[in-house]
Scaffold this motif. Structure first.
Motif, PDB file in Angstrom:
ATOM      1  N   ALA A   1       0.824  -1.203   0.000  1.00 31.00           N
ATOM      2  CA  ALA A   1       0.000   0.000   0.000  1.00 31.00           C
ATOM      3  C   ALA A   1       0.862   1.258   0.000  1.00 31.00           C
ATOM      4  O   ALA A   1       0.439   2.317   0.471  1.00 31.00           O
TER       5      ALA A   1
ATOM      6  N   GLY B   1       0.551  -1.904  -5.099  1.00 33.62           N
ATOM      7  CA  GLY B   1      -0.736  -1.235  -4.900  1.00 33.62           C
ATOM      8  C   GLY B   1      -0.575   0.082  -4.166  1.00 33.62           C
ATOM      9  O   GLY B   1       0.448   0.312  -3.514  1.00 33.62           O
ATOM     10  N   HIS B   2      -1.568   0.953  -4.310  1.00 36.13           N
ATOM     11  CA  HIS B   2      -1.554   2.244  -3.612  1.00 36.13           C
ATOM     12  C   HIS B   2      -2.974   2.784  -3.497  1.00 36.13           C
ATOM     13  O   HIS B   2      -3.502   3.346  -4.444  1.00 36.13           O
ATOM     14  N   PRO B   3      -3.591   2.592  -2.342  1.00 37.33           N
ATOM     15  CA  PRO B   3      -4.927   3.177  -2.141  1.00 37.33           C
ATOM     16  C   PRO B   3      -4.804   4.677  -1.880  1.00 37.33           C
ATOM     17  O   PRO B   3      -3.978   5.092  -1.069  1.00 37.33           O
TER      18      PRO B   3
ATOM     19  N   PHE C   1     -11.991   3.196   2.378  1.00 33.10           N
ATOM     20  CA  PHE C   1     -11.671   3.123   0.943  1.00 33.10           C
ATOM     21  C   PHE C   1     -12.892   3.317   0.047  1.00 33.10           C
ATOM     22  O   PHE C   1     -12.782   3.195  -1.176  1.00 33.10           O
TER      23      PHE C   1
ATOM     24  N   THR D   1      -9.892   5.679  -5.334  1.00 32.28           N
ATOM     25  CA  THR D   1      -9.077   4.982  -6.329  1.00 32.28           C
ATOM     26  C   THR D   1      -8.009   4.170  -5.607  1.00 32.28           C
ATOM     27  O   THR D   1      -7.397   4.641  -4.652  1.00 32.28           O
ATOM     28  N   TRP D   2      -7.822   2.945  -6.073  1.00 30.76           N
ATOM     29  CA  TRP D   2      -6.767   2.089  -5.502  1.00 30.76           C
ATOM     30  C   TRP D   2      -5.927   1.641  -6.682  1.00 30.76           C
ATOM     31  O   TRP D   2      -6.343   0.805  -7.470  1.00 30.76           O
TER      32      TRP D   2
ATOM     33  N   ILE E   1     -10.249  -5.933  -3.868  1.00 25.85           N
ATOM     34  CA  ILE E   1     -10.163  -4.497  -3.580  1.00 25.85           C
ATOM     35  C   ILE E   1     -11.492  -3.803  -3.886  1.00 25.85           C
ATOM     36  O   ILE E   1     -11.931  -2.926  -3.131  1.00 25.85           O
TER      37      ILE E   1
ATOM     38  N   ALA F   1     -13.282   0.063  -2.793  1.00 27.79           N
ATOM     39  CA  ALA F   1     -12.448   0.967  -3.597  1.00 27.79           C
ATOM     40  C   ALA F   1     -12.649   0.734  -5.092  1.00 27.79           C
ATOM     41  O   ALA F   1     -13.376  -0.170  -5.502  1.00 27.79           O
TER      42      ALA F   1
ATOM     43  N   PRO G   1     -10.411  -0.194  -8.030  1.00 25.59           N
ATOM     44  CA  PRO G   1      -9.079  -0.599  -8.492  1.00 25.59           C
ATOM     45  C   PRO G   1      -8.804  -0.068  -9.884  1.00 25.59           C
ATOM     46  O   PRO G   1      -9.665  -0.122 -10.761  1.00 25.59           O
TER      47      PRO G   1
END
Lengths: 375, 375
Positions: free
Chosen positions: A108, A127-129, A146, A150-151, A171, A176, A178
């Protein structure tokens, strides 16, 4: 493709029955809560900080607190690594070493090249939420952190399509959106829309403090100003432990953005010095137009269309499709992968909202030479 | 001191019975509405744009629409000039030429030195309300536009104390918080907390548009980002007609701020290049601390204290007291001036909210060697 993935596939969400969360702060804790509440998953947590791990168990953020990393990963279908950016490569390697063969592993972190490049395990997807980091700590974890966020996911050619598919659906199940993006593009994007704005906010406040401070009288309160200064500096001095890592991990991209900003400031300054009203006006009009185009929100509503894409059996095709749509800002609401029994080919179903985005997705996929039909 | 000022003084508000508004856009229109509704004033309006003037009359923003500037100023106690920054010096001169001897004249421009310096008429006080400018036009005028807003006033040594006093009370009556500040300090402040942030917001969006734009594909929509980019660029491309004037009118101060920003960006860049985590951490901690100090809000509540200050009969003493308190961010809630019958001296009553600010005000005034007592 692992037994656990095959066994449960293609029932959505059911293939994330056991979720490992490595690092139970705000982000990891919120993943745990959402996975328990929304996916009905068993969440196994691990954290080198024993106090945080105990708090996570006490708060119901995780089902099982594991002192050993191996125990948290035992039987996991999905593993989330929510560790500081600076330690991510090391922690991700340790997780990959202990995770089961069919477990998809993601992180993350706010910067992606350092953890993605050279890590060619088919189970790993960066990944990066894009979700709150202003109140750190597991005690601020929320199942809805979330929702609608955007994730970003950064699959590569080496990523397993089946595992990417599972991660994308997991996800989405957390609430979120993805969105696939190339790791390098992600870091350039973040340098531009997040890291440089943070640097400029810091510059603004330190400059204001020095220009306006009246040392010695003990009253350095800023004279009254409009709300614009408050807005422009909202992110100044964000959590130092987190942001020092981010700035340094993305320093190549960030230095280029700083150089570009300095060049642009020099151009404005020159126009001011010349008293060039028409250059100033043109520059300002351009900025207004740029912002309108950049932030114009696509029509979010509309019916969901299902596109079925036939994929050849070669590595990286799922990532290729996801990245192509991510690049065009077409959001994949949901995804399902149906491998043929002989595994020589497969079909992926993409769910896209809105007539325009569905048409655009169809064109993009066709442009990759994959057969596509509306279901 | 004019007959009209003497005649009505010291009844608060009653000495702004006739208000002239020169320029009836958003700001002028809102002044007109508030003066009519809250001060019960007769508002006489003038605008070179006949359509705007007619709209102002139709919307009840003014009582009388005057085609000629002279007619609008006939019998006025207070004249507000709400014209574009670029034309202000010219319009203010015309207003001073036609305004009655006892009429206080002020403007509403965002940059003050250009209109204040060299204009040594005792009736003129520069002004700048910190109130919305995003929706231009008289049709957006609102009586509550200035409620609680800081309204900077830039009295000089040459300013008439009686007229300054009247203006301060008139502006408080419109709902704003009048705050005295030196014109040069005002422009430095605005360069720092408003004009530079606007420049940086423009730089951010133009840089993002170029770095992220994908020319040709017709979809330059920004990939999803957190809210920080939206916040940081909220003021990008603000009204070009207004802002080109502002940037140019304050270009000396703004160029210095740009130079300072470039220097600071160079320092951050060097720390990034060295990979100097401790320098980055220290810089970020400093920014957080600077912002906290700058934006820390003083305790707004508390009882209102009345301070009575004995003033010698010499020019500029009211401005001197007001500026001293403005510099220390002590807000004067209300003010009343009582000239002695022989005009050799006078007493000014200052109303200050909160025990701390009252104590501070007392110290500051005593520091100017004027006798002061709590009433």
């Amino acid at each position: 493709v692992s037994a656990s993935a095959d066994q449960r596939h293609p029932e959505a969400r059911g293939d994330a029955a056991v979720v490992a969360v490595i690092g139970v702060g705000l982000i990891g804790g919120s993943i745990g809560l959402a996975a328990r509440e929304r996916l009905g998953a068993e969440v196994r947590g691990h954290d080198p900080d024993r106090g945080a791990l105990e708090a996570a168990a006490r708060l119901g953020v995780i089902d099982v607190a594991c002192d050993a990393l191996e125990d948290a990963l035992d039987g996991a279908d999905v593993a989330f690594v929510a560790a500081p950016v600076g330690t991510l490569p090391h922690v991700v390697d340790a997780v990959l070493a202990h995770a089961p063969p069919g477990c998809v592993v993601t992180d993350a972190g706010s910067v992606k090249r350092g953890v993605v490049s050279g890590r060619d395990d088919e189970r790993f997807v960066g990944g990066h939420p894009l979700a709150g980091a202003e109140t750190a700590g597991v005690e601020h974890a929320r199942a809805d952190l979330f929702d609608g966020a955007t994730w970003y996911l950064t699959p590569t050619e080496g990523t397993s399509g089946v595992l990417y598919d599972r991660l994308q659906r997991t996800i989405a199940g957390l609430g979120a959106r993805p969105t696939a993006i190339d790791a390098g593009e992600h870091d350039l994007l973040m340098a531009t829309v997040s890291h440089l704005p943070h640097v400029l906010a810091n510059v603004l406040v330190t400059e204001a403090a020095q220009a306006l401070g009246r040392a010695g009288d003990g009253r350095e309160r800023l004279p009254a100003t409009g709300p614009s200064f408050r807005d422009a500096t909202r992110v100044a001095g964000a959590n130092t432990a987190i942001w020092t890592d981010i700035y340094l991990a993305n320093r190549d991209a960030l230095m280029r953005r700083i150089d570009d900003a300095v060049t642009r400031l020099g151009e404005v300054r020159a126009a001011l010095e010349r008293g060039d009203a028409s250059a100033i006006a043109e520059w300002n009009d351009g900025a207004r137009e740029d912002r309108r185009r950049l932030l114009e929100v696509g029509i979010a509503g509309g019916p969901v269309h299902e596109l079925r894409v036939s994929l050849p059996n070669r590595p990286g095709v799922v990532a290729q499709v996801a990245l192509e749509l991510g690049r065009a800002a077409v959001n994949i609401e949901d995804m399902a992968l149906y491998p043929a029994a002989d595994m020589t080919s497969g079909v992926i179903a993409l769910f896209v909202r809105g007539d325009d985005d569905a048409r655009r997705a169809e064109e993009l996929v066709a442009g990759l030479d994959f057969p596509v039909v509306r279901a």
